[in-house]
Scaffold this motif. Structure first.
Motif, PDB file in Angstrom:
ATOM      1  N   PRO A   9       0.825  -1.215   0.000  1.00 35.87           N
ATOM      2  CA  PRO A   9       0.000   0.000   0.000  1.00 35.87           C
ATOM      3  C   PRO A   9       0.859   1.265   0.000  1.00 35.87           C
ATOM      4  CG  PRO A   9       0.082  -0.933   2.198  1.00 35.87           C
ATOM      5  CD  PRO A   9       0.795  -1.909   1.305  1.00 35.87           C
ATOM      6  N   ALA A  10       0.249   2.381  -0.344  1.00 39.11           N
ATOM      7  CA  ALA A  10       0.982   3.648  -0.431  1.00 39.11           C
ATOM      8  C   ALA A  10       1.573   4.070   0.903  1.00 39.11           C
ATOM      9  CB  ALA A  10       0.055   4.742  -0.972  1.00 39.11           C
ATOM     10  N   LEU A  11       0.928   3.706   2.019  1.00 41.17           N
ATOM     11  CA  LEU A  11       1.398   4.122   3.338  1.00 41.17           C
ATOM     12  C   LEU A  11       2.322   3.104   3.999  1.00 41.17           C
ATOM     13  CD1 LEU A  11      -1.820   5.791   4.811  1.00 41.17           C
ATOM     14  CD2 LEU A  11       0.159   6.875   3.732  1.00 41.17           C
ATOM     15  N   TYR A  12       2.728   2.076   3.272  1.00 39.19           N
ATOM     16  CA  TYR A  12       3.711   1.138   3.792  1.00 39.19           C
ATOM     17  C   TYR A  12       4.995   1.903   4.129  1.00 39.19           C
ATOM     18  CZ  TYR A  12       7.052  -2.742   3.753  1.00 39.19           C
ATOM     19  OH  TYR A  12       8.036  -3.648   4.078  1.00 39.19           O
ATOM     20  N   PRO A  13       5.648   1.659   5.265  1.00 40.81           N
ATOM     21  CA  PRO A  13       5.457   0.563   6.219  1.00 40.81           C
ATOM     22  C   PRO A  13       4.511   0.880   7.384  1.00 40.81           C
ATOM     23  CG  PRO A  13       7.427   1.744   6.780  1.00 40.81           C
ATOM     24  CD  PRO A  13       6.866   2.433   5.555  1.00 40.81           C
ATOM     25  N   HIS A  14       3.802   2.000   7.310  1.00 41.29           N
ATOM     26  CA  HIS A  14       2.857   2.305   8.385  1.00 41.29           C
ATOM     27  C   HIS A  14       1.591   1.466   8.258  1.00 41.29           C
ATOM     28  CE1 HIS A  14       5.425   5.561   9.706  1.00 41.29           C
ATOM     29  NE2 HIS A  14       5.504   5.970   8.449  1.00 41.29           N
ATOM     30  N   GLU A  15       1.389   0.880   7.099  1.00 46.87           N
ATOM     31  CA  GLU A  15       0.332  -0.099   6.890  1.00 46.87           C
ATOM     32  C   GLU A  15       0.972  -1.386   6.409  1.00 46.87           C
ATOM     33  OE1 GLU A  15      -2.660   1.213   4.221  1.00 46.87           O
ATOM     34  OE2 GLU A  15      -3.357   2.851   5.494  1.00 46.87           O
ATOM     35  N   PRO A  16       0.447  -2.546   6.818  1.00 43.43           N
ATOM     36  CA  PRO A  16       1.048  -3.812   6.393  1.00 43.43           C
ATOM     37  C   PRO A  16       0.766  -4.095   4.923  1.00 43.43           C
ATOM     38  CG  PRO A  16      -0.976  -4.219   7.586  1.00 43.43           C
ATOM     39  CD  PRO A  16      -0.723  -2.748   7.707  1.00 43.43           C
ATOM     40  N   PRO A  17       1.588  -4.929   4.298  1.00 47.78           N
ATOM     41  CA  PRO A  17       1.283  -5.349   2.920  1.00 47.78           C
ATOM     42  C   PRO A  17       0.030  -6.208   2.890  1.00 47.78           C
ATOM     43  CG  PRO A  17       3.083  -6.644   3.814  1.00 47.78           C
ATOM     44  CD  PRO A  17       2.805  -5.562   4.814  1.00 47.78           C
ATOM     45  N   LYS A  18      -0.598  -6.260   1.738  1.00 44.68           N
ATOM     46  CA  LYS A  18      -1.755  -7.140   1.552  1.00 44.68           C
ATOM     47  C   LYS A  18      -1.257  -8.413   0.876  1.00 44.68           C
ATOM     48  CE  LYS A  18      -4.912  -3.206   1.096  1.00 44.68           C
ATOM     49  NZ  LYS A  18      -5.372  -3.316   2.484  1.00 44.68           N
ATOM     50  N   VAL A  19      -1.678  -9.553   1.417  1.00 46.66           N
ATOM     51  CA  VAL A  19      -1.203 -10.841   0.917  1.00 46.66           C
ATOM     52  C   VAL A  19      -2.394 -11.711   0.531  1.00 46.66           C
ATOM     53  CG1 VAL A  19       0.101 -12.927   1.460  1.00 46.66           C
ATOM     54  CG2 VAL A  19       0.873 -10.716   2.358  1.00 46.66           C
ATOM     55  N   HIS A  20      -2.350 -12.261  -0.669  1.00 43.10           N
ATOM     56  CA  HIS A  20      -3.404 -13.149  -1.156  1.00 43.10           C
ATOM     57  C   HIS A  20      -2.797 -14.477  -1.552  1.00 43.10           C
ATOM     58  CE1 HIS A  20      -6.195 -14.890  -4.164  1.00 43.10           C
ATOM     59  NE2 HIS A  20      -7.119 -14.370  -3.382  1.00 43.10           N
TER      60      HIS A  20
END
Length: 223
Positions: A124-135
């Motif tokens: 996400p754009a706010l990484y690393p303040h937001e975790p990555p999305k994993v599918h």
């Protein structure tokens, strides 16, 4: 004499006009507009435009070059430190996109050993303040992965911290194959069976890897 003088004046005026028009021509040619821009401003704008387009114009609408997000800046550092060992491999479908990539995990022990499972990471754009999305792209019978490919991993949710990185997530995924967590499930039926009857759970895993049905769902054959 008067005619000769007027003729010379006319010739001088014509020459002056020609000279003035000659010096003005580059300005109108470079700007190709009447917005009052100077030739120097036009040259500078072309240099900037050439970085993001062709012939001084942006490809696809003339927008300015996209500014990199904090996530794109941080992921460059993380990528340089990626290390999945012999169990995980990382690939980038597009060399120009660092914020979407694939991780393939091949456990060498445990219920799911001997097969390869694919995951897509989206930063996400706010990484690393937001975790990555994993599918999870591989249909998997697992207490912590549901049939839609959602993954239940604590560091992808409430336990995520900006000091963590992509390596930490990859190691977390690997660990789920070695030690699944039935206390925090997405597939509740699989988690319940793992808690109450590990032998039957193992048979279900093997059946799913052969492409059989488990709990009414047919899984893709991986063995």
């Amino acid at each position: 004499m008067l005619r000769l003088k007027k003729k010379k004046e006319a010739e001088a005026l014509a020459k002056k006009t020609e000279e003035e028009s000659g010096t003005a021509t580059p300005s109108t040619t470079d700007t190709d507009s009447n917005d009052g821009s100077s030739p120097m401003q036009t040259d500078d704008s072309k240099k900037v435009s050439l970085l993001g387009g062709i012939g001084g114009k942006k490809v696809g609408g003339g927008e300015k070059k996209k500014k990199r997000t904090p996530g794109e800046i941080r992921i460059q550092k993380d990528i340089a430190e990626l290390d999945g060992g012999s169990v995980a491999t990382i690939t980038f479908p597009s060399a120009n996109t660092l914020t979407t990539f694939c991780v393939s995990v091949t456990p060498d022990s445990g219920y799911w050993s001997g097969c390869t499972y694919s995951f897509t990471f989206t930063i996400p754009a706010l990484y690393p303040h937001e975790p990555p999305k994993v599918h999870c792209d591989t249909q998997l019978y697992h207490p912590n992965v549901n049939t839609e490919g959602n993954v239940c991993l604590n560091i992808l949710r409430e336990d995520w911290k900006p000091v963590l990185d992509i390596n930490a997530v990859i190691y977390g995924l690997i660990y789920l194959f070695y030690d699944p967590n039935p206390a925090d499930p997405l597939n509740h039926e699989a988690a319940k069976l793992l808690r109450e009857n590990k032998g039957e759970f193992e048979r279900n895993v093997k059946r799913s890897l052969r492409g059989g049905y488990v709990d009414g769902v047919q899984y893709q054959a991986l063995k």
